[in-house]
Design a protein around this motif. Structure first.
Motif, short mmCIF file in Angstrom:
data_model
loop_
_atom_site.label_atom_id
_atom_site.label_comp_id
_atom_site.label_asym_id
_atom_site.label_seq_id
_atom_site.Cartn_x
_atom_site.Cartn_y
_atom_site.Cartn_z
N LEU A 133 72.14 29.67 39.19
CA LEU A 133 72.63 31.02 38.94
C LEU A 133 72.83 31.75 40.27
O LEU A 133 72.13 31.49 41.24
N SER A 134 73.77 32.66 40.28
CA SER A 134 73.97 33.49 41.48
C SER A 134 72.82 34.48 41.58
O SER A 134 72.14 34.76 40.58
N PRO A 135 72.56 35.05 42.76
CA PRO A 135 71.52 36.06 42.89
C PRO A 135 71.70 37.23 41.93
O PRO A 135 70.71 37.75 41.39
N SER A 136 72.94 37.64 41.69
CA SER A 136 73.17 38.76 40.76
C SER A 136 72.85 38.36 39.32
O SER A 136 72.30 39.15 38.56
N GLN A 137 73.17 37.12 38.96
CA GLN A 137 72.84 36.64 37.62
C GLN A 137 71.34 36.54 37.42
O GLN A 137 70.80 36.92 36.38
N GLN A 138 70.64 36.05 38.45
CA GLN A 138 69.18 35.99 38.38
C GLN A 138 68.59 37.39 38.22
O GLN A 138 67.68 37.61 37.41
N ARG A 139 69.12 38.35 38.97
CA ARG A 139 68.61 39.71 38.92
C ARG A 139 68.83 40.33 37.54
O ARG A 139 67.97 41.06 37.04
N ILE A 140 69.96 40.04 36.93
CA ILE A 140 70.25 40.56 35.58
C ILE A 140 69.21 40.04 34.59
O ILE A 140 68.65 40.79 33.79
N ILE A 141 68.93 38.75 34.65
CA ILE A 141 67.97 38.15 33.73
C ILE A 141 66.56 38.70 33.99
O ILE A 141 65.82 39.04 33.05
N GLU A 142 66.18 38.81 35.26
CA GLU A 142 64.87 39.36 35.60
C GLU A 142 64.72 40.80 35.12
O GLU A 142 63.68 41.18 34.58
N THR A 143 65.76 41.58 35.30
CA THR A 143 65.72 42.99 34.89
C THR A 143 65.64 43.12 33.38
O THR A 143 64.86 43.92 32.85
N ALA A 144 66.46 42.33 32.67
CA ALA A 144 66.42 42.36 31.21
C ALA A 144 65.06 41.91 30.70
O ALA A 144 64.53 42.44 29.71
N HIS A 145 64.46 40.93 31.39
CA HIS A 145 63.16 40.44 30.95
C HIS A 145 62.07 41.48 31.20
O HIS A 145 61.14 41.62 30.39
N LYS A 146 62.15 42.22 32.30
CA LYS A 146 61.16 43.27 32.54
C LYS A 146 61.28 44.37 31.50
O LYS A 146 60.27 44.99 31.12
N LYS A 147 62.47 44.64 31.03
CA LYS A 147 62.65 45.59 29.93
C LYS A 147 61.97 45.06 28.67
O LYS A 147 61.26 45.78 27.97
N LEU A 148 62.17 43.78 28.37
CA LEU A 148 61.50 43.14 27.23
C LEU A 148 59.99 43.26 27.38
O LEU A 148 59.27 43.59 26.43
N MET A 149 59.51 43.00 28.59
CA MET A 149 58.09 43.05 28.90
C MET A 149 57.49 44.42 28.55
O MET A 149 56.46 44.52 27.88
N ALA A 150 58.15 45.48 29.01
CA ALA A 150 57.66 46.84 28.76
C ALA A 150 57.82 47.24 27.30
O ALA A 150 56.92 47.86 26.72
#
Length: 339
Positions: A251-268
């Motif tokens: 994945l590109s760095p931007s794609q990784q960041r999108i998934i990480e950000t969406a997952h942190k939203k799920l986390m909260a």
């Protein structure tokens, strides 16, 4: 060829190349979860899928397989490793057969009082790094954890404090939890989740470690068991997002960041929704005549010390387990939960 025609052809070719590049950059991630679509986490996972697709403007698609539709829950990690799917969204404790250290990815049993404390270890206490050291030899990359909150013990007998578990017969999952409660004088009985109701009704057990207050309520457990711990203290099992390393690095760095950000939203979101659902469940169990027991700080601390003794024994099982235990102990001291 006229200049205008040349320009038109050049423009068309350019748009064609851009379209091809956009298509080539698109990716579909195949992810399996053991959660059903109608569970709290299942509904939040659907939001996670939508968040990733919207934030990536459709460049990242996720094909989510619910209720372990591809392979058995405990086989999900291996399925991702071997390319059957791309990512695992089950529970790290399924892999303790590979290495006892996986227990401390999913549930420290008494280590933390709240979900946010555990998530703080993952995100700011070295947890993610420790987990990825464990996962690297399996060609897996740990992205993040999702956990709602503490589970509640349910019982046909009062559970006001740590002394009340002596002689208490209850359904327990196998592994470290059984060892901890045995050290406190309880009589844990390992049995399948589906056997809880019959065992409670027939008196084979006095209670059970099942799930959170809200889930226990939805399952109807409090129709039988009229005593429960809340807020819980003993178990807070965390699920995960872990992807095959070559998939993640592809994945590109931007794609990784999108998934990480969406997952942190799920986390909260999972923490907040669990607070709401547990709060709503309090009035429901009160109507059923259920008594709630909030253990004292002293009793919680005593349980944590018993848990840490079990950690020390598990730490002897592998160097990786020792490393994970040390990571948790260091962070517990850092946030004032341990001396």
């Amino acid at each position: 060829m006229k200049l205008s025609n040349k320009l038109a052809v050049t423009t068309a070719l350019a748009f064609g190349l851009l379209a091809s590049a956009a298509t080539a950059a698109d990716i579909t991630l195949r992810i399996q979860t053991h959660q059903g679509t109608n569970t709290t986490q299942g509904r939040l996972l659907a939001n996670f899928v939508d968040d990733v697709q919207v934030m990536s403007d459709g460049a990242i698609e996720i094909e989510m397989f619910y209720s372990s539709a591809v392979v058995a829950s405990a086989e999900t990690f291996d399925a991702a490793m071997n390319g059957i799917i791309d990512c695992d969204m089950t529970n790290g404790s399924y892999q303790t057969g590979k290495n006892p250290a996986f227990q401390f990815v999913a549930d420290t049993m008494g280590g933390y009082d709240t979900a946010m404390q555990y998530l703080a270890w993952v995100n700011f206490g070295g947890g993610r790094e420790a987990i990825n050291e464990l996962y690297a030899p399996y060609n897996m990359h740990f992205v993040g954890a999702q956990v709602g909150g503490q589970e509640s013990l349910n019982s046909s007998k009062p559970l006001p404090g740590i002394e009340s578990v002596k002689g208490w017969k209850f359904r327990s999952p196998p592994g470290m939890e059984t060892e901890i409660f045995q050290s406190l004088g309880a009589s844990p009985i390992v049995m399948d989740f589906t056997e809880i109701f019959t065992a409670l009704e027939t008196g084979i057990i006095d209670g059970a470690d099942a799930s959170t207050l809200a889930v226990n309520t939805s399952l109807g457990i409090y129709d039988i068991a009229k005593h429960t711990t809340y807020p819980g203290f003993h178990s807070m099992s965390s699920d995960q997002l872990a992807c095959r390393t070559d998939v993640w690095e592809g994945l590109s760095p931007s794609q990784q960041r999108i998934i990480e950000t969406a997952h942190k939203k799920l986390m909260a979101d999972y923490v907040m929704v669990t607070i709401v659902e547990n709060g709503e469940a309090i009035s429901k169990v009160a109507e059923k005549g259920v008594t709630l027991y909030d253990w004292s700080a002293e009793d919680r601390a005593a349980f944590r010390e018993a848990a840490k003794s079990a950690w020390d024994e598990w730490a002897k099982k592998s160097p990786e387990a020792a490393s994970m235990v040390e990571s948790h102990k260091t962070f517990l001291k850092r946030i004032g939960l341990s001396n």
